[in-house]
Design a protein around this motif. Sequence first.
Motif, mmCIF file in Angstrom:
data_model
loop_
_atom_site.group_PDB
_atom_site.id
_atom_site.type_symbol
_atom_site.label_atom_id
_atom_site.label_comp_id
_atom_site.label_asym_id
_atom_site.label_seq_id
_atom_site.Cartn_x
_atom_site.Cartn_y
_atom_site.Cartn_z
ATOM 1 N N ARG A 278 0.826 -1.208 0.000
ATOM 2 C CA ARG A 278 0.000 0.000 0.000
ATOM 3 C C ARG A 278 0.865 1.265 0.000
ATOM 4 N NH1 ARG A 278 -5.454 -0.768 0.988
ATOM 5 N NH2 ARG A 278 -6.042 -2.891 1.616
ATOM 6 N N GLU A 279 2.170 1.122 0.213
ATOM 7 C CA GLU A 279 3.079 2.269 0.228
ATOM 8 C C GLU A 279 3.519 2.670 -1.174
ATOM 9 O OE1 GLU A 279 4.001 4.064 2.946
ATOM 10 O OE2 GLU A 279 2.546 2.837 4.037
ATOM 11 N N VAL A 280 3.191 1.859 -2.181
ATOM 12 C CA VAL A 280 3.633 2.124 -3.554
ATOM 13 C C VAL A 280 2.472 2.695 -4.361
ATOM 14 C CG1 VAL A 280 4.547 1.118 -5.680
ATOM 15 C CG2 VAL A 280 5.373 0.300 -3.450
ATOM 16 N N ALA A 281 2.657 3.892 -4.887
ATOM 17 C CA ALA A 281 1.613 4.538 -5.681
ATOM 18 C C ALA A 281 1.281 3.688 -6.908
ATOM 19 C CB ALA A 281 2.072 5.926 -6.118
ATOM 20 N N GLY A 282 0.006 3.554 -7.196
ATOM 21 C CA GLY A 282 -0.438 2.810 -8.362
ATOM 22 C C GLY A 282 -0.713 1.347 -8.107
ATOM 23 N N ASN A 283 -0.393 0.844 -6.909
ATOM 24 C CA ASN A 283 -0.581 -0.578 -6.651
ATOM 25 C C ASN A 283 -2.051 -0.978 -6.546
ATOM 26 O OD1 ASN A 283 1.963 -1.582 -6.850
ATOM 27 N ND2 ASN A 283 2.330 -1.782 -4.648
ATOM 28 N N ALA A 284 -2.915 -0.047 -6.167
ATOM 29 C CA ALA A 284 -4.346 -0.374 -6.129
ATOM 30 C C ALA A 284 -4.839 -0.731 -7.522
ATOM 31 C CB ALA A 284 -5.147 0.799 -5.557
ATOM 32 N N GLU A 285 -4.391 0.008 -8.512
ATOM 33 C CA GLU A 285 -4.766 -0.291 -9.898
ATOM 34 C C GLU A 285 -4.091 -1.570 -10.378
ATOM 35 O OE1 GLU A 285 -4.304 1.613 -14.401
ATOM 36 O OE2 GLU A 285 -3.793 2.820 -12.629
ATOM 37 N N ARG A 286 -2.829 -1.753 -9.992
ATOM 38 C CA ARG A 286 -2.100 -2.938 -10.447
ATOM 39 C C ARG A 286 -2.713 -4.223 -9.921
ATOM 40 N NH1 ARG A 286 2.348 0.607 -8.814
ATOM 41 N NH2 ARG A 286 3.136 1.642 -10.684
ATOM 42 N N ILE A 287 -3.177 -4.219 -8.669
ATOM 43 C CA ILE A 287 -3.760 -5.448 -8.138
ATOM 44 C C ILE A 287 -5.067 -5.776 -8.852
ATOM 45 C CG2 ILE A 287 -5.234 -4.570 -6.255
ATOM 46 C CD1 ILE A 287 -2.740 -7.471 -5.928
ATOM 47 N N GLU A 288 -5.811 -4.755 -9.273
ATOM 48 C CA GLU A 288 -7.040 -5.011 -10.036
ATOM 49 C C GLU A 288 -6.700 -5.587 -11.408
ATOM 50 O OE1 GLU A 288 -10.128 -4.843 -8.991
ATOM 51 O OE2 GLU A 288 -9.408 -4.260 -7.004
ATOM 52 N N ASP A 289 -5.671 -5.032 -12.048
ATOM 53 C CA ASP A 289 -5.236 -5.569 -13.343
ATOM 54 C C ASP A 289 -4.796 -7.023 -13.194
ATOM 55 O OD1 ASP A 289 -5.682 -3.074 -14.455
ATOM 56 O OD2 ASP A 289 -3.573 -2.469 -14.388
ATOM 57 N N PHE A 290 -4.041 -7.292 -12.149
ATOM 58 C CA PHE A 290 -3.554 -8.647 -11.895
ATOM 59 C C PHE A 290 -4.713 -9.605 -11.648
ATOM 60 C CE2 PHE A 290 -2.181 -11.979 -8.945
ATOM 61 C CZ PHE A 290 -1.104 -12.513 -9.630
ATOM 62 N N ASN A 291 -5.658 -9.194 -10.833
ATOM 63 C CA ASN A 291 -6.784 -10.072 -10.501
ATOM 64 C C ASN A 291 -7.622 -10.426 -11.725
ATOM 65 O OD1 ASN A 291 -6.270 -10.416 -7.783
ATOM 66 N ND2 ASN A 291 -7.492 -8.656 -7.155
ATOM 67 N N ARG A 292 -7.844 -9.451 -12.603
ATOM 68 C CA ARG A 292 -8.607 -9.736 -13.823
ATOM 69 C C ARG A 292 -7.879 -10.757 -14.690
ATOM 70 N NH1 ARG A 292 -9.981 -4.180 -13.487
ATOM 71 N NH2 ARG A 292 -8.129 -3.611 -14.677
ATOM 72 N N ALA A 293 -6.557 -10.562 -14.823
ATOM 73 C CA ALA A 293 -5.774 -11.487 -15.651
ATOM 74 C C ALA A 293 -5.721 -12.873 -15.027
ATOM 75 C CB ALA A 293 -4.360 -10.932 -15.840
ATOM 76 N N LEU A 294 -5.581 -12.939 -13.706
ATOM 77 C CA LEU A 294 -5.498 -14.224 -13.023
ATOM 78 C C LEU A 294 -6.813 -14.991 -13.148
ATOM 79 C CD1 LEU A 294 -3.377 -15.740 -11.238
ATOM 80 C CD2 LEU A 294 -4.652 -14.894 -9.261
ATOM 81 N N LYS A 295 -7.932 -14.295 -13.013
ATOM 82 C CA LYS A 295 -9.236 -14.941 -13.152
ATOM 83 C C LYS A 295 -9.408 -15.498 -14.566
ATOM 84 C CE LYS A 295 -14.178 -14.284 -12.346
ATOM 85 N NZ LYS A 295 -15.232 -13.384 -11.784
ATOM 86 N N ALA A 296 -8.994 -14.725 -15.553
ATOM 87 C CA ALA A 296 -9.098 -15.192 -16.937
ATOM 88 C C ALA A 296 -8.211 -16.412 -17.171
ATOM 89 C CB ALA A 296 -8.718 -14.070 -17.893
ATOM 90 N N MET A 297 -7.004 -16.409 -16.589
ATOM 91 C CA MET A 297 -6.118 -17.563 -16.718
ATOM 92 C C MET A 297 -6.740 -18.820 -16.121
ATOM 93 S SD MET A 297 -2.324 -16.100 -15.827
ATOM 94 C CE MET A 297 -1.664 -17.765 -15.703
ATOM 95 N N ARG A 298 -7.351 -18.678 -14.946
ATOM 96 C CA ARG A 298 -7.962 -19.843 -14.312
ATOM 97 C C ARG A 298 -9.147 -20.341 -15.138
ATOM 98 N NH1 ARG A 298 -7.041 -21.996 -9.503
ATOM 99 N NH2 ARG A 298 -5.905 -20.197 -8.717
ATOM 100 N N ARG A 299 -9.952 -19.402 -15.651
ATOM 101 C CA ARG A 299 -11.123 -19.775 -16.457
ATOM 102 C C ARG A 299 -10.703 -20.505 -17.727
ATOM 103 N NH1 ARG A 299 -13.024 -14.987 -17.080
ATOM 104 N NH2 ARG A 299 -12.064 -14.638 -19.110
ATOM 105 N N GLU A 300 -9.595 -20.081 -18.327
ATOM 106 C CA GLU A 300 -9.150 -20.659 -19.600
ATOM 107 C C GLU A 300 -8.229 -21.872 -19.429
ATOM 108 O OE1 GLU A 300 -7.327 -17.324 -21.445
ATOM 109 O OE2 GLU A 300 -9.188 -16.151 -21.515
#
Length: 269
Positions: free
Chosen positions: A220-242
Amino acid sequence: MTWLRTALLALAVMVPAPALAEEAPQDRTLRITNGEWPPYLGRDEPGYGIASRIVTRAFERAGYRVEYEFHPWARSLYLARRGQRDGTAVWMPSRERREDFFISRPVIVTEYVFFHRADMPFDWENTADLADYRIGLTRGYDYGDVIDRVTSLGIATTETVSSDKLNFHKLLAGRIDLFPMDRVVGQRMISELFSEKEAKALTWHPEPVREDRLHLLLSREVAGNAERIEDFNRALKAMRREGGIERILVDALGNHVPAVERLTPDQAD
């Protein structure tokens, strides 16, 4: 020819400069700390380990690249918590960690099982079935509810030592009867510690002692990480689905992929 020169200059202005695809912009490169936990994490493992390969692939899908550093576990967590690195992988969530980190969807799901000697008949379904066994434990581990109940109620004898390696040696020598350990990590350790003949003297019971969902943590100390975790989660969910995550697991583990890993994208939240 003045008019031709002017026209050529105008066209030159309209042509975009070539993209520098070789290097990702600084804010698209993440520095992630790891600890040694083969085959899930390791400096010498292919792709730095199974969990690292999943993290890398998900971030690549989201348009990021990852650089890994390996440290002792406590230092890996400290560097990420302070924002000196972008994040760390992979960990169980806790209330304290939720205060310091953005926590991803589960990257891997693992299971602890009881390892035992192959020549000792053993079956269990509940803690009562563990009565009178000698159970080896490793200092500093949280083994979950089953072992907590065994210990607090005195159902079985427990012996705590300093390392997993020592517990496997005690198990092979018959000085303990059971040793709870992550199945995949335990199988790797047995193959490295013992000869083929010795390794065949040890086996494991399929009933899980505990199941763990392990996550990427972004500071949480790194600027932009809130957006990065959302990007990561979307990609991870798609990987699991596929089936992308299962393909990585099968490639690394063959037929030994833990059953708990076979989750739907919704179950993996």
